[in-house]
Scaffold this motif. Structure first.
Motif, PDB file in Angstrom:
ATOM      1  N   LEU A   1      -7.648   0.348   8.204  1.00  0.00           N
ATOM      2  CA  LEU A   1      -8.572   1.564   8.717  1.00  0.00           C
ATOM      3  C   LEU A   1      -9.810   1.813   8.054  1.00  0.00           C
ATOM      4  N   ARG A   2      -9.362   1.135   6.851  1.00  0.00           N
ATOM      5  CA  ARG A   2     -10.336   1.075   6.049  1.00  0.00           C
ATOM      6  C   ARG A   2     -11.160   0.299   5.830  1.00  0.00           C
ATOM      7  N   LYS A   3     -10.845  -1.201   5.934  1.00  0.00           N
ATOM      8  CA  LYS A   3     -11.685  -2.430   6.137  1.00  0.00           C
ATOM      9  C   LYS A   3     -12.273  -1.836   7.845  1.00  0.00           C
ATOM     10  N   HIS A   4     -12.029  -1.230   8.371  1.00  0.00           N
ATOM     11  CA  HIS A   4     -12.761  -1.209   9.668  1.00  0.00           C
ATOM     12  C   HIS A   4     -13.821   1.114   9.538  1.00  0.00           C
ATOM     13  N   GLY A   5     -13.550   1.491   8.385  1.00  0.00           N
ATOM     14  CA  GLY A   5     -14.586   2.342   8.304  1.00  0.00           C
ATOM     15  C   GLY A   5     -13.647   3.439   8.713  1.00  0.00           C
TER      16      GLY A   5
ATOM     17  N   LEU B   1      -8.236  -2.000  -4.524  1.00  0.00           N
ATOM     18  CA  LEU B   1      -6.860  -2.441  -4.405  1.00  0.00           C
ATOM     19  C   LEU B   1      -6.691  -3.270  -2.894  1.00  0.00           C
ATOM     20  N   ASP B   2      -7.755  -2.785  -1.930  1.00  0.00           N
ATOM     21  CA  ASP B   2      -8.229  -3.974  -0.741  1.00  0.00           C
ATOM     22  C   ASP B   2      -8.234  -5.273  -0.808  1.00  0.00           C
ATOM     23  N   LYS B   3      -9.579  -5.255  -1.965  1.00  0.00           N
ATOM     24  CA  LYS B   3     -10.276  -6.115  -2.017  1.00  0.00           C
ATOM     25  C   LYS B   3      -9.732  -7.544  -2.769  1.00  0.00           C
TER      26      LYS B   3
ATOM     27  N   ALA C   1       0.231  -9.174  -5.186  1.00  0.00           N
ATOM     28  CA  ALA C   1      -0.989  -9.320  -6.294  1.00  0.00           C
ATOM     29  C   ALA C   1      -0.113  -7.114  -6.319  1.00  0.00           C
ATOM     30  N   VAL C   2      -0.860  -6.939  -5.635  1.00  0.00           N
ATOM     31  CA  VAL C   2      -0.303  -5.460  -6.194  1.00  0.00           C
ATOM     32  C   VAL C   2       0.653  -4.693  -5.315  1.00  0.00           C
ATOM     33  N   GLN C   3       1.833  -5.649  -4.559  1.00  0.00           N
ATOM     34  CA  GLN C   3       2.818  -4.673  -3.657  1.00  0.00           C
ATOM     35  C   GLN C   3       3.561  -3.349  -4.838  1.00  0.00           C
TER      36      GLN C   3
ATOM     37  N   MET D   1       6.623   2.293   4.334  1.00  0.00           N
ATOM     38  CA  MET D   1       5.694   2.128   3.902  1.00  0.00           C
ATOM     39  C   MET D   1       4.784   1.143   3.583  1.00  0.00           C
ATOM     40  N   VAL D   2       5.472  -0.092   3.839  1.00  0.00           N
ATOM     41  CA  VAL D   2       4.886  -1.275   4.300  1.00  0.00           C
ATOM     42  C   VAL D   2       3.897  -1.189   5.744  1.00  0.00           C
ATOM     43  N   LEU D   3       4.635  -0.348   6.633  1.00  0.00           N
ATOM     44  CA  LEU D   3       3.837  -0.193   7.956  1.00  0.00           C
ATOM     45  C   LEU D   3       2.653   0.854   7.485  1.00  0.00           C
ATOM     46  N   SER D   4       2.733   1.551   6.930  1.00  0.00           N
ATOM     47  CA  SER D   4       1.800   2.415   6.678  1.00  0.00           C
ATOM     48  C   SER D   4       0.149   2.099   5.743  1.00  0.00           C
ATOM     49  N   GLU D   5       0.878   0.720   4.675  1.00  0.00           N
ATOM     50  CA  GLU D   5       0.100   0.063   4.121  1.00  0.00           C
ATOM     51  C   GLU D   5      -0.489  -0.718   4.990  1.00  0.00           C
TER      52      GLU D   5
END
Ligand code: MG
Length: 404
Positions: free
Chosen positions: A285-289, A380-382, A391-393, A275-279
């Motif tokens: 991925l999301r950061k780089h679109g 959540l990434d932000k 904070a959101v783990q 889960m941690v690694l996938s996150e």
């Protein structure tokens, strides 16, 4: 009529036995001997990563152990993998492709699509002649052979490069596609993996022609978005563009790995670790679109022997989807009771757009759910960027001592 005139000319170029061929370049005298790449030359342990044609004739398969390959072929030559050389030749070959068009889209290390619709006439009378020229040039400049498929869409071009190997050109046109493509097995089609193949076979659909003749709505009911794509692919209606070769796509994979403070084993350890690694992968991925089109796991045991498995996924950057794929790979391919020292989750073949959506005429409910998850995760990434990961783990991860 006009639509027909605007048909694109797409080439799919695929290097023949790429790893084995590159490894064999310095040893022309071994060319016709059975050769595999992989394992450890001293200990003669490990697994086969690639093989040449001669080794194939002995029935040697990728991922089998070197020991068992040596049993069927005692004279087997074992060459070490040379990652840097593979990347070097991949770069050289893509540079050759780039001299014919700026629309070159690599698909893995040894395959690329080229859209030569607007440039073909500068070099050759048609796609077939250009394919021949490119094959000659790749061979002349590198010593490697490629097979090329020429067609009016990416999916059929890829089928063409597979159709005849090595060192061949296959043209799949509007005139001949029913003769060439329809008798092929469904699993030859892009993105038809084992589970889709089994499900299609269970419906009595074995060939691409049978798939093409199946009711589209039936396929959509059964497979959702993927069913829609299968129908489109089989009927030669696929229209996705060849992406331009640019710096952004230099990202070939996005991975996250960890060597644990202790050996882990059992699902109660493995699940939070994945889960941690996938996150972490999802966040990047999301950061780089970007969207992952495959997921890979690499497991190292306490002796640091590594084991890798991968699967294709529908384009995604949602953590949960990456996690599900990683967990499925691990559970299917690994005895969860065995100790693990290091674990890596990698998003493969990232694309700037969702591959499936781009082919889709409508958004399905499933797609919208993904969209919602994606937006939520971006929010959540932000927060994580601002206040730190904890904070959101999720609770299962917080409890785990593995990443402390
Ligand atoms: Mg290849």
């Amino acid at each position: 009529m006009e639509q027909q005139n605007k048909d694109r000319i797409i080439l799919h170029c695929d290097c023949n036995s790429f790893y084995a061929s590159v490894s064999l370049l310095p040893y022309p005298e071994l060319k016709d001997k059975p050769v595999v790449v992989g394992g450890n030359q001293q200990t003669r342990h490990g697994i086969v990563l690639a093989k040449n044609e001669a080794a194939k004739k002995y029935g040697i398969k990728t991922a089998q152990t070197i020991a068992s390959a040596l049993k069927v072929c005692p004279d087997l030559v074992i060459l070490p993998p040379q990652r840097q050389r593979y990347e070097y030749f991949s770069k050289i070959i893509n540079e050759i492709y780039n001299s014919y068009t700026d629309l070159v889209e690599p698909f893995g290390i040894d395959e690329s699509w080229l859209d030569v619709t607007n440039s073909c006439h500068l070099f050759a009378k048609d796609g077939k002649e250009l394919a021949y020229m490119i094959r000659e040039r790749v061979y002349y400049e590198t010593g490697l052979t490629i097979s090329v498929g020429v067609s009016f869409n990416k999916v059929f071009a890829k089928l063409g490069s597979d159709y005849k190997k090595p060192n061949a050109t296959t043209v799949i046109s509007r005139e001949n596609y029913k003769d060439i493509v329809f008798p092929l097995k469904v699993e030859d089609l892009l993105f038809v993996g084992k589970s889709t193949k089994d499900a299609l076979n269970a419906m009595g659909i074995r060939t691409i022609g049978q798939l093409a003749a199946t009711d589209r709505e039936l396929l959509e009911d059964k497979f959702g978005k993927h069913g829609h794509d299968l129908y489109i692919y089989a009927n030669g209606l696929e229209k996705s563009p060849v992406q331009p070769f640019d710096a952004k796509r230099e990202v070939k994979s996005v991975g996250s790995g960890n060597t644990f403070s202790r050996d882990i084993s059992g699902l109660e350890d493995i699940k939070p670790a994945l889960m941690v690694l996938s996150e972490q992968v999802g966040m990047r991925l999301r950061k780089h679109g970007l969207y992952a089109n495959g997921v890979q796991i690499t497991i190292k045991n306490p002796a640091f022997v590594s084991f890798t498995r991968q699967k294709q996924v529908q384009s995604t950057n949602v953590t949960e989807n990456i996690y599900k794929a990683a967990l499925e790979l691990l559970v299917k391919n690994w005895n969860v009771k065995m100790p693990i020292r290091a674990l890596t989750v990698t998003a493969l073949d990232p694309s700037e757009e969702k591959r499936v959506r781009q082919l889709n005429l409508f958004e399905t409910a499933e797609g919208q759910t993904d969209e919602k998850k994606e937006n939520l995760q971006k929010a959540l990434d932000k927060i994580k960027d601002k206040y730190g990961r904890d904070a959101v783990q999720s609770a299962s991860v917080m409890k785990s001592d593995l990443f402390k």
